[in-house]
Design a protein around this motif. Structure first.
Motif, PDB file in Angstrom:
ATOM      1  N   ASN A   1       2.674   1.583  -3.508  1.00 14.75           N
ATOM      2  CA  ASN A   1       1.505   2.170  -4.361  1.00 14.75           C
ATOM      3  C   ASN A   1       1.539   3.639  -4.185  1.00 14.75           C
ATOM      4  O   ASN A   1       1.171   4.426  -5.145  1.00 14.75           O
ATOM      5  CB  ASN A   1       0.366   1.539  -4.655  1.00 14.75           C
ATOM      6  CG  ASN A   1       0.691  -0.068  -5.068  1.00 14.75           C
ATOM      7  OD1 ASN A   1       1.318  -0.258  -5.836  1.00 14.75           O
ATOM      8  ND2 ASN A   1      -0.449  -0.940  -4.494  1.00 14.75           N
ATOM      9  N   TRP A   2       1.191   3.902  -2.956  1.00 14.82           N
ATOM     10  CA  TRP A   2       0.897   5.554  -2.522  1.00 14.82           C
ATOM     11  C   TRP A   2       2.098   6.219  -3.145  1.00 14.82           C
ATOM     12  O   TRP A   2       2.088   7.311  -3.866  1.00 14.82           O
ATOM     13  CB  TRP A   2       0.827   5.573  -1.231  1.00 14.82           C
ATOM     14  CG  TRP A   2       1.017   6.996  -0.637  1.00 14.82           C
ATOM     15  CD1 TRP A   2      -0.103   7.768  -0.852  1.00 14.82           C
ATOM     16  CD2 TRP A   2       2.250   7.915  -0.266  1.00 14.82           C
ATOM     17  NE1 TRP A   2       0.495   9.147  -0.136  1.00 14.82           N
ATOM     18  CE2 TRP A   2       1.847   9.095  -0.038  1.00 14.82           C
ATOM     19  CE3 TRP A   2       3.443   7.490  -0.191  1.00 14.82           C
ATOM     20  CZ2 TRP A   2       2.594  10.185   0.399  1.00 14.82           C
ATOM     21  CZ3 TRP A   2       4.449   8.368   0.332  1.00 14.82           C
ATOM     22  CH2 TRP A   2       4.240   9.748   0.488  1.00 14.82           C
TER      23      TRP A   2
ATOM     24  N   LYS B   1       5.695   8.250   7.284  1.00 15.22           N
ATOM     25  CA  LYS B   1       4.686   7.299   7.313  1.00 15.22           C
ATOM     26  C   LYS B   1       4.657   6.252   8.257  1.00 15.22           C
ATOM     27  O   LYS B   1       3.843   5.678   8.483  1.00 15.22           O
ATOM     28  CB  LYS B   1       4.421   7.061   5.909  1.00 15.22           C
ATOM     29  CG  LYS B   1       4.179   8.192   4.795  1.00 15.22           C
ATOM     30  CD  LYS B   1       2.745   8.173   4.666  1.00 15.22           C
ATOM     31  CE  LYS B   1       2.322   9.207   3.770  1.00 15.22           C
ATOM     32  NZ  LYS B   1       0.789   9.504   3.927  1.00 15.22           N
TER      33      LYS B   1
ATOM     34  N   ALA C   1       1.907   6.726  -6.752  1.00 16.14           N
ATOM     35  CA  ALA C   1       1.125   7.498  -7.402  1.00 16.14           C
ATOM     36  C   ALA C   1       1.552   9.076  -7.147  1.00 16.14           C
ATOM     37  O   ALA C   1       1.347   9.881  -7.937  1.00 16.14           O
ATOM     38  CB  ALA C   1      -0.278   7.223  -6.724  1.00 16.14           C
ATOM     39  N   GLU C   2       2.059   9.291  -6.046  1.00 16.26           N
ATOM     40  CA  GLU C   2       2.378  10.541  -5.488  1.00 16.26           C
ATOM     41  C   GLU C   2       3.812  11.178  -6.263  1.00 16.26           C
ATOM     42  O   GLU C   2       3.998  12.227  -6.754  1.00 16.26           O
ATOM     43  CB  GLU C   2       2.729  10.793  -3.942  1.00 16.26           C
ATOM     44  CG  GLU C   2       1.517  10.513  -3.036  1.00 16.26           C
ATOM     45  CD  GLU C   2       0.795  11.678  -3.354  1.00 16.26           C
ATOM     46  OE1 GLU C   2       1.135  12.769  -3.371  1.00 16.26           O
ATOM     47  OE2 GLU C   2      -0.573  11.343  -3.770  1.00 16.26           O
TER      48      GLU C   2
ATOM     49  N   THR D   1       0.731  -1.396  -0.010  1.00 18.10           N
ATOM     50  CA  THR D   1      -0.250  -0.068  -0.226  1.00 18.10           C
ATOM     51  C   THR D   1       0.785   1.196  -0.078  1.00 18.10           C
ATOM     52  O   THR D   1       0.666   2.093  -0.750  1.00 18.10           O
ATOM     53  CB  THR D   1      -1.030   0.077   1.222  1.00 18.10           C
ATOM     54  OG1 THR D   1      -1.730  -1.240   1.171  1.00 18.10           O
ATOM     55  CG2 THR D   1      -1.747   1.315   1.368  1.00 18.10           C
ATOM     56  N   LEU D   2       1.652   1.409   0.816  1.00 17.76           N
ATOM     57  CA  LEU D   2       2.867   2.382   0.743  1.00 17.76           C
ATOM     58  C   LEU D   2       3.662   2.516  -0.484  1.00 17.76           C
ATOM     59  O   LEU D   2       3.596   3.601  -1.117  1.00 17.76           O
ATOM     60  CB  LEU D   2       3.847   2.309   2.159  1.00 17.76           C
ATOM     61  CG  LEU D   2       4.755   3.189   2.161  1.00 17.76           C
ATOM     62  CD1 LEU D   2       4.022   4.753   2.426  1.00 17.76           C
ATOM     63  CD2 LEU D   2       5.530   3.119   3.461  1.00 17.76           C
TER      64      LEU D   2
END
Length: 151
Positions: free
Chosen positions: A95-96, A135, A99-100, A92-93
């Protein structure tokens, strides 16, 4: 290329002159956003940030006398590299971050499992890296590490 520097200041001073400003800015970005508990030190021939034995006495399972590594940066032959085990361990991190990253750069990200390579210092997304650093807390990293890597 592993350095024999014993401090991060020495490591940055020994880097090619054209990279020193970017390496210092990367270090400052990390230190500004680093959650409490992680410690800066030289490790594996580069600047690193780890969970010290005082918090996690077991250390790194591959080399228990070393603290539990989390992230670092290095000046390599063709790039400045930033390493973050959290993006390797947490999809999840990861993929974040991807995207960012697209919001910060038009360039394709050169990324491996935990390593991002930046051929030009001006391509380093310092603000995004700062956000990434925030994070995962020490306790989050220990829990992730124990669930994903420690057997």
């Amino acid at each position: 290329m592993q350095s024999k520097a014993t401090t991060v200041d020495q490591y940055i001073a020994e880097a090619p002159e054209e990279r020193q400003v970017a390496l210092q800015k990367l270090r400052t970005t990390i230190l500004t956003h680093l959650p409490k508990g992680f410690e800066e030190a030289m490790g594996y021939g580069m600047a690193g940030y780890a969970v010290p034995h005082s918090i996690y006495p077991a250390g790194y399972h591959c080399t228990p006398h070393l603290p539990l590594p989390f992230m670092g940066f290095a000046s390599q032959k063709n790039s400045i590299n930033f390493y973050h085990m959290g993006i390797y361990a947490d999809e999840t991190l990861y993929n974040w971050f991807l995207a960012e990253y697209a919001k910060f750069s038009k360039n394709k990200l050169d990324i491996g499992k935990s390593c991002m390579r930046f051929k030009k210092p001006e391509d380093i997304p310092f603000d995004l890296i700062g956000e990434l650093v925030t994070k995962i807390s020490v306790q989050d990293w220990i829990a992730t590490y124990e669930s994903k890597f420690k057997k």
